[in-house]
Design an enzyme around this catalytic site. Structure first.
Site, PDB file in Angstrom:
ATOM      1  N   HIS A 181       0.803  -1.215   0.000  1.00 13.50           N
ATOM      2  CA  HIS A 181       0.000   0.000   0.000  1.00 13.50           C
ATOM      3  C   HIS A 181       0.841   1.273   0.000  1.00 13.50           C
ATOM      4  O   HIS A 181       0.310   2.356  -0.207  1.00 13.50           O
ATOM      5  CB  HIS A 181      -0.972  -0.001   1.176  1.00 13.50           C
ATOM      6  N   ASN A 220      -5.373   7.349   4.885  1.00 16.96           N
ATOM      7  CA  ASN A 220      -6.690   7.993   4.969  1.00 16.96           C
ATOM      8  C   ASN A 220      -6.604   9.508   5.108  1.00 16.96           C
ATOM      9  O   ASN A 220      -7.603  10.198   4.907  1.00 16.96           O
ATOM     10  CB  ASN A 220      -7.483   7.445   6.155  1.00 16.96           C
ATOM     11  N   ASN A 244      -8.858   4.802  -0.205  1.00 20.35           N
ATOM     12  CA  ASN A 244      -8.986   5.808   0.857  1.00 20.35           C
ATOM     13  C   ASN A 244      -8.045   6.997   0.690  1.00 20.35           C
ATOM     14  O   ASN A 244      -8.405   8.121   1.028  1.00 20.35           O
ATOM     15  CB  ASN A 244      -8.773   5.166   2.222  1.00 20.35           C
TER      16      ASN A 244
END
Length: 134
Positions: A14, A64, A110
């Protein structure tokens, strides 16, 4: 050019956006110039390519909240959403596949959603790096 990811979680799928930025900085010979910029809570490196000035940005936040850093940097450097390139992971692409996308929805990402919300726009260009599903 913003590399999205989870700051401090190097080597995870990620955080591939930040890894791509590290590689780009090396290729542009600015890898040694990364500096922490408290104004936008990000690591920043500046580069010039063919007369074009680039701001390389690695947010120092969790995915986020990456958009807060991107929006702050956009304000500091007088950039509009159309000037911003987001580099991020894409679960729906096979490992190593790359795609470029202009605007549109976050598609469940996100970090991209955070950028769309913070910039009040979805007009950023996105370089999507395939990481596949676990």
């Amino acid at each position: 050019v913003a590399g999205l990811g989870n700051y401090g979680l190097w080597g995870t799928r990620h955080s591939v956006g930040m890894e791509v930025l590290d590689r780009l900085a090396r290729q542009l010979a600015v890898a040694e110039s990364w500096r922490a910029d408290k104004r936008c809570c990000a690591d920043v490196a500046l580069a010039t390519v063919h007369g074009l000035e680039l701001v390389l940005l690695k947010p120092r936040r969790f995915m986020n909240l990456n958009g807060l850093s991107v929006a702050s940097a956009a304000e500091i450097y007088s950039l509009g959403p159309e000037d911003i390139y987001l580099v991020h992971d894409d679960l729906d692409k096979a490992l190593g596949k790359v795609a470029i996308k202009l605007g549109g929805s976050a598609r469940g990402h996100n970090g991209v959603q955070s950028c769309i919300s913070a910039l009040h726009s979805s007009e950023m260009t996105r370089l999507r790096i395939g990481i596949g599903r676990p």
